[in-house]
Design a protein around this motif. Sequence first.
Motif, PDB file in Angstrom:
ATOM      1  N   TRP A 126       0.828  -1.206   0.000  1.00 64.19           N
ATOM      2  CA  TRP A 126       0.000   0.000   0.000  1.00 64.19           C
ATOM      3  C   TRP A 126       0.869   1.266   0.000  1.00 64.19           C
ATOM      4  N   GLU A 127       1.938   1.239   0.770  1.00 67.66           N
ATOM      5  CA  GLU A 127       2.819   2.415   0.821  1.00 67.66           C
ATOM      6  C   GLU A 127       3.480   2.661  -0.524  1.00 67.66           C
ATOM      7  N   ALA A 132       1.020   4.244  -2.826  1.00 68.18           N
ATOM      8  CA  ALA A 132       0.753   5.615  -2.399  1.00 68.18           C
ATOM      9  C   ALA A 132       1.919   6.559  -2.675  1.00 68.18           C
ATOM     10  N   THR A 163      -2.386   7.966   3.958  1.00 64.00           N
ATOM     11  CA  THR A 163      -1.962   6.857   3.101  1.00 64.00           C
ATOM     12  C   THR A 163      -3.155   6.247   2.385  1.00 64.00           C
ATOM     13  N   GLN A 164      -4.279   6.102   3.084  1.00 64.95           N
ATOM     14  CA  GLN A 164      -5.483   5.573   2.452  1.00 64.95           C
ATOM     15  C   GLN A 164      -5.884   6.421   1.245  1.00 64.95           C
ATOM     16  N   GLU A 165      -5.885   7.723   1.435  1.00 65.76           N
ATOM     17  CA  GLU A 165      -6.331   8.626   0.367  1.00 65.76           C
ATOM     18  C   GLU A 165      -5.463   8.497  -0.880  1.00 65.76           C
ATOM     19  N   VAL A 166      -4.144   8.542  -0.688  1.00 70.34           N
ATOM     20  CA  VAL A 166      -3.271   8.514  -1.863  1.00 70.34           C
ATOM     21  C   VAL A 166      -3.102   7.099  -2.421  1.00 70.34           C
ATOM     22  N   ALA A 167      -3.228   6.071  -1.577  1.00 66.08           N
ATOM     23  CA  ALA A 167      -3.154   4.700  -2.072  1.00 66.08           C
ATOM     24  C   ALA A 167      -4.330   4.401  -2.992  1.00 66.08           C
ATOM     25  N   LYS A 168      -5.505   4.890  -2.646  1.00 63.06           N
ATOM     26  CA  LYS A 168      -6.675   4.725  -3.516  1.00 63.06           C
ATOM     27  C   LYS A 168      -6.428   5.382  -4.866  1.00 63.06           C
ATOM     28  N   GLY A 191      -3.495   5.630  -6.199  1.00 58.72           N
ATOM     29  CA  GLY A 191      -2.507   4.795  -6.862  1.00 58.72           C
ATOM     30  C   GLY A 191      -3.087   3.583  -7.562  1.00 58.72           C
TER      31      GLY A 191
END
Length: 382
Positions: free
Chosen positions: A49-50, A53, A91-96, A98
Amino acid sequence: MAWNYRPSDRLLHVLPLHHIHGTVNAILTPLFAGSSIEFLFPFNATAVWERFAAPFLPSPEPNRKPITFFTVVPTVYNRLLSTFPSLDARTQEVAKKGISPENLRLNISGSAALPTPTKKAWSDLSSGNVLLERYGMTEVGMALSCGLPFASRVDGSVGWPLPSVEVRLVDTETGEVINEGEELDKDGKERDGEIQLRGPTIFQEYWRNEEATAKELVTGDDGKGRWFKTGDVAVRRHISSIQTSSEKDTSQNWANGPMYFIRGRKSADIIKTGGEKVSALEVERELLSLPEIEEAAVVAVPSGKWGQKVGAVVILKKGAEGKKGAWGPMDMRRALKDRLARYKIPQVMKVVDDIPRNAMGKINKKVLVNAVFVDETSGDEM
């Protein structure tokens, strides 16, 4: 060509290297296309996930370009989905972002059956990215695939024969080739057929094993070469609503005609109970769609009365409860009665804490039956 590997692709590799999925699909083919590959070992869901992101953080690390290509097994997608809520909000916001279609151009699931709930959950999380399913094995490489247009990625289907691959279905009962237009029997039921393959990408022989070669390769009646008996069973269906290609993408012209739907391994996933044939994969998909079930494996349990009976091994989600406490077999049967024909509903169910899988997420069902249903008798049959 079918998946449009390209030099601009950046593939994130998290698979074992002893299997065709990790070596051919995720190393050799992208390298031939000039793609970039990043290896992440050992697999860690949070680290994945990282990485998705990283390019979209306020101060991204140098050379951290978006991941455009991701091909893994269903258990990896399940691990990612279960881990996502534990990430911090940023991280959730930018991983989504990605894993959205505009960045992750192709996400593939293979090597095991993809549960429909997993496919839907991934699509919901990724703002509409749809997992592509395909079918292949060590002896043949990739043989069938859904197409690049999202509309061609039909739930439960592995799509069409890839360019240069010939596919036929051979009736598992009669041994007859099921020609196009003969997919239903005289009673209107779908005919199961073993997938047999032929073409330049299919292997020629088992190394120094003439007996296995003679057993698994059969000569065709048309004089055009031998067919490989895969041991996998499928049905073929016409899906009239699909638009599989466009004038702008002629590379997808192979993706047309009836689609293939895997029923399972002939030796482990086709359960013969009371004269009826049941696809273990079909029952597993329905079990996994129930809110109480985390994981499920459907197996053939020996039965003196039925020959075989349908058995389910399940892991329950935390807090799963039925009308009288812990969620049990009767709750399962009530939940499935409007989803499956009566003879397909598991007659026996065991709740476990773990279902052993190999590195590719596959289950040895014969071993599982012997371990979990060792004490079963015919007394619990309906």
